[in-house]
Design a protein around this motif. Structure first.
Motif, PDB file in Angstrom:
ATOM      1  N   UNK A   1      -3.443   3.867 -31.916  1.00 11.48           N
ATOM      2  CA  UNK A   1      -3.220   3.376 -33.270  1.00 11.48           C
ATOM      3  C   UNK A   1      -4.499   3.500 -34.087  1.00 11.48           C
ATOM      4  N   UNK A   2      -4.347   3.934 -35.330  1.00 16.25           N
ATOM      5  CA  UNK A   2      -5.463   3.926 -36.282  1.00 16.25           C
ATOM      6  C   UNK A   2      -5.209   2.913 -37.388  1.00 16.25           C
ATOM      7  N   UNK A   3      -4.340   1.947 -37.116  1.00 18.81           N
ATOM      8  CA  UNK A   3      -3.959   0.933 -38.111  1.00 18.81           C
ATOM      9  C   UNK A   3      -4.845  -0.308 -37.991  1.00 18.81           C
ATOM     10  N   UNK A   4      -6.160  -0.114 -38.041  1.00 16.07           N
ATOM     11  CA  UNK A   4      -7.089  -1.221 -37.874  1.00 16.07           C
ATOM     12  C   UNK A   4      -8.094  -1.240 -39.030  1.00 16.07           C
ATOM     13  N   UNK A   5      -8.539  -2.447 -39.466  1.00 15.70           N
ATOM     14  CA  UNK A   5      -9.573  -2.531 -40.505  1.00 15.70           C
ATOM     15  C   UNK A   5     -10.950  -2.219 -39.920  1.00 15.70           C
ATOM     16  N   UNK A   6     -11.909  -1.932 -40.777  1.00 17.98           N
ATOM     17  CA  UNK A   6     -13.230  -1.510 -40.333  1.00 17.98           C
ATOM     18  C   UNK A   6     -13.908  -2.470 -39.349  1.00 17.98           C
ATOM     19  N   UNK A   7     -13.821  -3.793 -39.546  1.00 15.92           N
ATOM     20  CA  UNK A   7     -14.517  -4.681 -38.602  1.00 15.92           C
ATOM     21  C   UNK A   7     -14.007  -4.568 -37.158  1.00 15.92           C
ATOM     22  N   UNK A   8     -12.817  -4.023 -36.978  1.00 11.88           N
ATOM     23  CA  UNK A   8     -12.240  -3.905 -35.635  1.00 11.88           C
ATOM     24  C   UNK A   8     -13.009  -2.888 -34.789  1.00 11.88           C
ATOM     25  N   UNK A   9     -13.588  -1.868 -35.429  1.00  7.60           N
ATOM     26  CA  UNK A   9     -14.269  -0.825 -34.670  1.00  7.60           C
ATOM     27  C   UNK A   9     -13.281   0.047 -33.921  1.00  7.60           C
ATOM     28  N   UNK A  10     -13.591   0.322 -32.669  1.00  7.75           N
ATOM     29  CA  UNK A  10     -12.686   1.088 -31.813  1.00  7.75           C
ATOM     30  C   UNK A  10     -12.651   0.436 -30.445  1.00  7.75           C
ATOM     31  N   UNK A  11     -11.460   0.302 -29.902  1.00  6.56           N
ATOM     32  CA  UNK A  11     -11.283  -0.344 -28.599  1.00  6.56           C
ATOM     33  C   UNK A  11     -10.243   0.431 -27.791  1.00  6.56           C
ATOM     34  N   UNK A  12     -10.288   0.260 -26.489  1.00 11.86           N
ATOM     35  CA  UNK A  12      -9.321   0.944 -25.642  1.00 11.86           C
ATOM     36  C   UNK A  12      -9.446   0.483 -24.206  1.00 11.86           C
ATOM     37  N   UNK A  13      -8.675   1.137 -23.356  1.00 12.96           N
ATOM     38  CA  UNK A  13      -8.735   0.799 -21.943  1.00 12.96           C
ATOM     39  C   UNK A  13      -7.505   1.266 -21.210  1.00 12.96           C
ATOM     40  N   UNK A  14      -7.371   0.807 -19.980  1.00 16.30           N
ATOM     41  CA  UNK A  14      -6.188   1.148 -19.193  1.00 16.30           C
ATOM     42  C   UNK A  14      -5.865   0.019 -18.227  1.00 16.30           C
ATOM     43  N   UNK A  15      -4.607  -0.011 -17.786  1.00 23.78           N
ATOM     44  CA  UNK A  15      -4.155  -0.844 -16.681  1.00 23.78           C
ATOM     45  C   UNK A  15      -3.484   0.062 -15.674  1.00 23.78           C
ATOM     46  N   UNK A  16      -3.944  -0.004 -14.431  1.00 23.42           N
ATOM     47  CA  UNK A  16      -3.384   0.820 -13.357  1.00 23.42           C
ATOM     48  C   UNK A  16      -2.872  -0.102 -12.254  1.00 23.42           C
TER      49      UNK A  16
END
Length: 314
Positions: A215-230
């Motif tokens: 998703x790119x539906x985030x405001x600037x203060x959010x930055x960029x985040x991610x991860x995974x669950x396995x």
């Protein structure tokens, strides 16, 4: 090692890595003389607008392609024909047909071709793939990657037209390396405008499922985040990352078993540094190429399938 670095946009990420090394000589190539000179000067390297020299000058050992996606395949093939080693940004081609041409040409050549599947060099992803290969936690049954971001990169569109090929591709590479090729793909999407959107893709495998959400539906203060669950038969690995403009994530990795949970220590790693370290180690004969075009083909074909489902109606 003398390197022709093509591109002044994302080429800056590669230039920063080369600038920290003392065993390479780099020339940055671009179309605009002023922009190319200004960008190259930031990294202390020469600039050139004579693209032909990247292929005809015999002193160049490696051509590093950081150009728009439609140029990846023709430039890769041209560099191989000129007898150069090649590092190309992902995806290696805009179509499966061009990708197969690169695979065939690289296998017929005595030159190395590398595809910048950088996500595989992140420590949390390497631990995941080692666990799958070694059966550390039993069989992998469920794998979910996610990422969400603000518009951190000026001028870069993060809409439905660009998200699959430019942003989902690396996560799909991690999924295919862990589970292979899915038997079914289902995609849903939503957009705010041409430059901001979200995609959710689910994949069916033999006795396993996977998901990739972006998703790119985030405001600037959010930055960029991610991860995974396995989720394996005997444990769960969960990774979470945050990053800002520098592209260097702060990542945690946690193991959950019936006996409890523990944090797995991760070395500090920049994915582009690790990727280029690997490229140069291969070229010096110290490692085997882990990011060949053939190894990236399944992920590209899956990415193209997701892109087709998202954008066919458009």
């Amino acid at each position: 090692m003398k390197i022709a670095l093509l591109g002044t946009g994302f080429g800056q990420a590669h230039a920063a890595v080369y600038a920290a090394r003392d065993d390479v000589e780099v020339v940055m190539f671009g179309r605009d003389p002023d922009k190319t000179a200004k960008t190259a000067a930031q990294f202390g390297v020469p600039a050139s607008t004579d693209l032909e020299a990247a292929f005809t000058d015999p002193s160049f050992d490696l051509v590093d392609i950081c150009l728009p996606i439609p140029l990846h395949a023709p430039m890769t093939l041209r560099a191989l024909e000129a007898g150069k080693h090649v590092l190309t940004e992902l995806p290696m081609a805009a179509s499966a047909e061009d990708a197969r041409r690169i695979v065939a040409a690289s296998q017929e050549s005595d030159r190395h071709v590398f595809v910048d599947m950088f996500a595989g060099f992140l420590p949390a992803n390497r631990i995941l793939h080692d666990a799958v290969r070694e059966g550390t936690y039993g069989q992998l049954k469920e794998l979910a990657y996610w990422s969400a971001m603000a518009p951190l990169w000026p001028g870069a569109s993060l809409g439905l037209k660009s998200l699959p090929m430019e942003s989902m591709h690396s996560d799909l590479d991690c999924i295919t390396r862990a589970l292979g090729t899915p038997t079914a793909v289902h995609v849903t999407a939503a957009e705010r405008d041409a430059d901001a959107a979200a995609i959710d893709a689910t994949f069916t495998f033999d006795q396993a499922i996977a998901r990739s959400s972006i998703s790119s539906l985030r405001p600037m203060p959010y930055g960029a985040r991610g991860g995974y669950t396995a989720a394996f038969t005997d444990a769960v690995l969960e990774s979470a990352s945050t990053m800002g403009y520098d592209g260097k994530p702060a990542t945690t990795l946690t193991e959950y078993t019936a006996d409890g949970s523990r944090d797995i220590p991760l070395p500090t790693a920049d994915q582009y540094t690790a990727m280029i370290d690997h490229v140069l180690a291969v070229l010096h004969g110290h490692a085997d190429n882990e990011i060949t075009p053939a190894s990236a083909l399944d992920a590209l074909e899956l990415t193209l399938q997701v892109d087709q489902q998202v954008n066919a109606a458009r």
